[in-house]
Write an enzyme that holds these catalytic residues in place. Structure first.
Site, PDB file in Angstrom:
ATOM      1  N   SER A  13     105.234 -10.272 121.692  1.00 12.83           N
ATOM      2  CA  SER A  13     106.255  -9.604 122.513  1.00 12.83           C
ATOM      3  C   SER A  13     107.097  -8.582 121.761  1.00 12.83           C
ATOM      4  CB  SER A  13     107.179 -10.645 123.158  1.00 12.83           C
ATOM      5  OG  SER A  13     107.923 -11.330 122.176  1.00 12.83           O
ATOM      6  N   ASP A  63     104.013 -22.218 123.290  1.00  9.37           N
ATOM      7  CA  ASP A  63     104.494 -22.399 121.924  1.00  9.37           C
ATOM      8  C   ASP A  63     103.289 -22.784 121.064  1.00  9.37           C
ATOM      9  OD1 ASP A  63     105.549 -23.293 119.544  1.00  9.37           O
ATOM     10  OD2 ASP A  63     106.866 -24.811 120.421  1.00  9.37           O
ATOM     11  N   ASN A  92      99.529 -14.084 114.923  1.00  8.06           N
ATOM     12  CA  ASN A  92     100.684 -13.354 114.394  1.00  8.06           C
ATOM     13  C   ASN A  92     101.985 -14.144 114.503  1.00  8.06           C
ATOM     14  OD1 ASN A  92     102.400 -10.851 113.812  1.00  8.06           O
ATOM     15  ND2 ASN A  92     102.976 -11.301 115.926  1.00  8.06           N
ATOM     16  N   SER A 144     101.661 -12.634 104.760  1.00  5.15           N
ATOM     17  CA  SER A 144     102.862 -11.951 104.266  1.00  5.15           C
ATOM     18  C   SER A 144     102.776 -11.803 102.761  1.00  5.15           C
ATOM     19  CB  SER A 144     104.106 -12.773 104.607  1.00  5.15           C
ATOM     20  OG  SER A 144     105.236 -12.317 103.907  1.00  5.15           O
ATOM     21  N   TYR A 157     108.428 -20.424 104.205  1.00  2.90           N
ATOM     22  CA  TYR A 157     107.642 -19.295 104.740  1.00  2.90           C
ATOM     23  C   TYR A 157     106.506 -18.937 103.775  1.00  2.90           C
ATOM     24  CZ  TYR A 157     106.970 -14.810 107.223  1.00  2.90           C
ATOM     25  OH  TYR A 157     106.458 -13.759 107.953  1.00  2.90           O
ATOM     26  N   LYS A 161     102.538 -19.163 104.791  1.00  2.00           N
ATOM     27  CA  LYS A 161     101.664 -17.988 104.732  1.00  2.00           C
ATOM     28  C   LYS A 161     100.583 -18.139 103.670  1.00  2.00           C
ATOM     29  CE  LYS A 161     103.622 -15.659 108.051  1.00  2.00           C
ATOM     30  NZ  LYS A 161     102.924 -15.486 109.346  1.00  2.00           N
ATOM     31  N   ILE A 190     108.544  -4.635 106.483  1.00  2.00           N
ATOM     32  CA  ILE A 190     108.207  -3.807 107.648  1.00  2.00           C
ATOM     33  C   ILE A 190     109.438  -3.718 108.545  1.00  2.00           C
ATOM     34  CG2 ILE A 190     106.616  -3.532 109.617  1.00  2.00           C
ATOM     35  CD1 ILE A 190     105.141  -3.543 106.898  1.00  2.00           C
TER      36      ILE A 190
END
Length: 246
Positions: A13, A63, A92, A144, A157, A161, A190
């Site tokens: 989204s 979810d 993603n 990432s 995180y 990843k 980004i």
């Protein structure tokens, strides 16, 4: 009649996910399934942008970290689209809950791993049989720079990843004979909502190209990997980070 082929983008989204949805529709002519968890307005906006360009898009809310919900929504979609195949899967969806590990709560650890890693498992596991059966598919995981070199304050995180990168390399070897490729892209800084609170001017000093990347640049790379041109690339992690290396 040939089955209709779709592309699914989880967390589609906003940000990088939105850019990927738009590019897959515009450049590879895929009808795109835009997955989102809670931001229906943003998902509708992404869909409208695709339709305005003459593309096709549908919303599919679930979810990814919830196996029951993921399977229920994908089962329903398949029932409503008999014979159709989702042949491009872009994993993603991801969340950040940054903080020093010493003070990291179990929920902050769990939510980040469940979304990136279990989300990959739930979505890909449900759909992979179809790809193997039809002897064609593209699976692209959005990792990432944190998963490549680790980032202080992002142990959760970085772990999620890095796990996604390991899964990419292993799964690629299992399905390569069936002409299904599995690759990962590892973006650096980004310009998205996720990085809006960062000091871009200061951080650009550590980036050799001296700027943040654009979501569209990541989407271009994903589009290439999703195309027929990338048939001989699998098990690969492509850094898109402006030259940051550990």
């Amino acid at each position: 009649m040939e089955a209709k082929k779709y592309a699914l983008v989880t967390g589609g989204s906003r940000g990088i996910g939105r850019a990927i949805c738009i590019k897959l529709a515009a450049e590879l002519n895929y009808p795109v399934l835009i997955n989102y968890q809670s931001n229906a307005d943003a998902a509708e906006e992404t869909k409208a942008l695709i339709v305005a360009q003459g593309g096709e898009a549908e919303l599919i809310p679930f979810d990814v970290s919830n196996r029951t919900e993921t399977y229920a929504q994908l089962t329903l979609w398949k029932e409503q689209h008999p014979g159709a195949v989702i042949e491009v899967i872009v994993n993603n969806a991801g969340v950040t809950r940054d903080g020093l590990f010493m003070w990291m709560e179990a929920d902050d650890w769990g939510n980040v791993l469940h979304t990136s890693l279990n989300g990959f498992y739930h979505v890909t596991k449900f759909l992979i049989e179809d790809l193997i059966r039809q002897r064609y598919g593209r699976i692209i995981n959005v990792a990432s720079v944190s998963g490549m070199k680790g980032t202080a304050g992002q142990t959760n995180y970085s772990a999620a990843k890095a796990g996604l990168i390991g899964a990419t390399k292993a799964l690629a070897q299992e399905v390569a004979k069936r002409k299904v490729t599995v690759n990962a892209v590892a973006p650096g800084f980004i310009e998205t909502d996720m990085t809006s609170a960062l000091d871009e001017k200061e951080l650009s000093k550590i980036i050799p190209v001296n700027r943040f990347g654009k979501a569209e640049e990541v989407a271009d790379l994903v589009c290439f990997l999703a195309s027929k041109k990338a048939a001989y690339i699998t098990g690969e992690v492509i850094n898109i980070n402006g030259g940051i290396y550990s």
